[in-house]
Structures are given as structure tokens and as C-alpha cells.
Scaffold this active site. Sequence first.
Site, short mmCIF file in Angstrom:
data_model
loop_
_atom_site.label_atom_id
_atom_site.label_comp_id
_atom_site.label_asym_id
_atom_site.label_seq_id
_atom_site.Cartn_x
_atom_site.Cartn_y
_atom_site.Cartn_z
N ASP A 57 0.83 -1.19 0.00
CA ASP A 57 0.00 0.00 0.00
C ASP A 57 0.87 1.26 0.00
OD1 ASP A 57 -2.72 1.20 0.36
OD2 ASP A 57 -1.83 1.94 2.22
N GLU B 153 1.67 -0.67 -5.12
CA GLU B 153 0.69 0.36 -5.42
C GLU B 153 1.47 1.67 -5.48
OE1 GLU B 153 -3.27 2.63 -3.68
OE2 GLU B 153 -1.54 2.20 -2.45
#
Length: 571
Positions: free
Chosen positions: A220, A279
Amino acid sequence: MTQHSAAPADRAAAPSAADRTGWWRDAVIYQVYPRSFADSNGDGMGDIEGVRSRLPYLRDLGIDAVWLSPFYASPQADAGYDVADYRAIDPMFGTLLDADALIRDAHDLGLRIIVDVVPNHTSDQYEWFRRAIGDGPSSPLRDRYHFRAGKGENGELPPNDWESIFGGPAWTRVADGSWYLHLFAPEQPDLNWEHPAVADEFRSILRFWLDMGVDGFRVDVAHGLVKAPGLPDLGGSDQLRLLGNDVMPFFDQDGVHEIYRSWRTILDEYPGERIAVAEAWTPTVERTAHYVRPDELHQAFNFQYLGTHWDAAELREVIDGSLAAMRPVGAPATWVLSNHDVTRHTTRFANPPAGTQIRTPGDPELGLRRARAATLLMLALPGSAYLYQGEELGLPDVTDLPDEVRQDPSFFRAAGQDGFRDGCRVPLPWTAEGSSYGFGSGGSWLPQPAGWGALSVEAQTGDSGSTLELYRRALSLRRELPGLGAGESVEWLPGTPDGVLAFARPGFRCTVNTTGRPVRLPVPGRMVLASTEVTGATGAAEVTGATGATGVLPENSEFELPADSTVWWSV
């Protein structure tokens, strides 16, 4: 602001195409948002046992791996992306024993498991941060975050002009007058990756889950861990956006790559080809490629592709650019149309171009037709594809959720993200009837629209024209057709009209019509799959093909490629 630099000359060289292996290179990976997938205990919230019970469905869909959004212990200020304990399961989702059973069952079914890791920030309830606040300004634990004195006569102003991605200042002042940085919600303080204890902790966290048997990590905010030295002012008034590609002093700094080289050595210690997926929102796809150099991560999400409009010229440009950027580093391109942070592509394509967040339902029939065509285009490209739960059902975004049920933190903060991510997170319909359409016996944490029973797994299974059966057939063919998904290039076919894409891969052709009108084209081979009904007439008896159907048309004949459609051909 730190300047972007080119790849160091002494970096590991990319392996040749003949030497490349790895299950992830052409894998289809399915994102599960656990709270919205399946509820096993009737509390209205999806859980690990619910996911476990539906693993056979995912196996039969034809995917290779399951990516699970966060299920860690969390106060849930941002749907679990505020982690209080990286080695524990939040009770709303189950226990570590449940997670262990899920991993084992997935492996028994031939599926791999990828879990989220959230290294940019912790929860404000994480032990380090609680102690940093409780022990006062002299606490050494404050060095593991970004605490600063404020500006102004009495320190009453934030330390710099950075803004939270969710809206408002990126700084919150604590009782003793100090400020701490949070690029997201105040409950998500950013970690200071210059501190060695932070790096040590996450290496330990990775090993914990690798020892549990997970096959990889989705990282993330992979682009956000390192901030420019001195935390310089941004110097502009543009409000930040989560899904943007601007150059920022807190995103895509070159220092992140040292972190990922360290992580790669850990992943490579474990058998079974464990992977990590970035990401990483970057200014260009070339910058994205830096995250997947041979000694760093394995994949990076292709957000440039996700944001591309349903337009042949745009699509071709992004496809070419993505493949070209990945080729020098030997990494596979990735393709994605939807996830838990953007409007589902069924609804995006139903509206005029407007970025990744849409607030109106638009033309649902048009949106579904384009979405089906876009899916077949994506699955025909070389590399790895990501699916978001429910897209195989053709689910639209729910654009009329009442304000009182919304839970997206950005909805409650002025001038930040659009705050409409809840619309793509509404729980799935599994059955045609029932209070939550089979999601669970106790309703659902976000209300499902009336009529979703017709979109359920039960209603679509066995219907040859359904979106679910289209996905099942496409994923089956992706395995069967030689080399589909493999490789690193496409051959664009000449002579196509404006708005039409046609490309060749070994033994395969794909034709895509992004226009709102039918187009006549020469028949390139044997039709094996179409996103909608296709008719061929010139020089041949009419042949119709739809989901799961095939058609053989004589040489030199033509077919009519319908508006907003994609057809696969075997040659």
C-alpha cells in the site's frame, strides 16, 4: 525537492526473455475486499471464513491468486488501512487460525494468497504512536514518525503546507503543541523510514506472514514511504488527490528503492516464488518501472491504464507505453480496470469521461457493454491482469447511497477525495433472493440496491449471455490458447478504421470497436469469444457468436464488429 534520477548503472541487469520465469508474469489476480465479500456469522460484515467458504467459486472462475485487502487489527478509521497490529487479525474478520485455514485451503485448491501490507503509516492506536504521545515530547519513539514544531509566533501553524489526501492539512497538533504528519487521515500517522527501527519492524512483519504461507504482498502507498529531505513546502494550492500522478515531495522519492531492494532479498529466501506488488502512483509509467527492476518488486499496478478512457487512440498509446516501459527492466506489464478506490468501470464507461470517480449511474446498458468489451481487451494483453470482486458480475457503482450510511473517511473531510469510494464497496450479491442476496444472514454493512438479485452469482450461473459466464469463458480460454497472457509485445494490425483496435499475438487475434457504431472488417480467423453478439454475412452464410460460442467464416469474408465490442479469434 528531491530530483528524480535514472536507474544506477550498477543495478542488476534484466534477464533475457528466454530466462524469465514466474507464475505472476501472466497471472490473473482477484482482489477480495473482505468486509464486502461474504459474511459467515451474520453480523453484516464480511469475514475470513466467508472468503474461505467461497474459495471454490474463485477456483472455478479461473483465477490464479487472491489478493486480500487488510484484515489486520484496526480501529477501522479507514477500512483497515489504519493498522494497530500487523500480526493480528481484527476480531470482526476472525482469528489467525482462520487466516491459516484460508491460506491452506487456497493452496489445496491451487490458488495463491497475496495480502496487503501497509508500510507508509500506522494507526494512531499502534503501540509506538500511543507511547510517543503518552510519553511526551522527549519520547524517542517520536523519531519513528514525523513530529515537528509548528510555524507562527506560538507554533500554531502546521510545519509546512502539505495537505492530506483526504482533505485538510496533512498535520495534526497534539496537546503538548507538537505536530505530526499524516498524508491520509489523522488516525494514520506517517512512519519515518529514515529510522532503522521502522525498517527492522517491517522486515519482521514480512517474515511473519511469509512463514504463515502467504505467496506475496500488495504494498500500500508504495511510492510514499520516503519524504524529501527537510519536508519542503509544496508551494502550490492544488489539493492532493489519491489517484493522481503529479510530482510531489512526499511521493515517488528515489529513497524508496533501497527499501524494496531489502525486501526482495527476504522474498527470495522463501521457496515458491513469493512476490510483492507495488501500489505506486507515479508521474509516468517509466517511473513506475523503477519499482520492478530485477532486484526490487515483481509487479506494479498500471494506474495509467486504469485511468484511460474508452478510446482506441488513448488505449493504444497507454498499452504501447506500458509494454515499452516494462521491457527494459524485464517486468511484466499489469492491467486493471477497477479496485476498491475508484468507481467501477461499468459505471465509469456509462458516463462521459470524468476521471476515476463518477457520481451518476449514467447509461447502465452502455456501461456494461463497454465494460465487457474492455475486459476482453485487457485479458488479451501480455502480462498480468487484476480483477476486482464483483466486476465478473457486471456490478455498477452504487451512486445513491444515503449520507448516513457512508463510511469513507474522505467523505467527511472538506476539499479532499470525492468521498464516494463506498459506492464500489457495497457487498456482493450471491443469491437471487434474500435480505442481503446471500451475502450473509444479518444484512450488509452498506445497503445493496433493490434488483441486485438479477446480478447475483446464482442468477448468472448457466446463462450463456451473462457477464459471469463471459468471464469464466475468457479466463478458461486464457489458459487454453497458446501463450495468451505471456510475452511482452503486441503486433498492431494495419488498415483498421478510426476507433478500432486490432492486434495479433501468436495464434491469436483481437479486434476492438470503441465507437458507437458497427464496423465491417475482414474475418481474421475462427471466432472463439465475443463480448456481445456478432454477425458475419458478406460472402458467407450468417454466423452468430456470443459468450462461449464460436463461428467459422470463409476466407475473404467480412464480419460486422458491433459498437463497443471485442472479439477474440484463433488463427
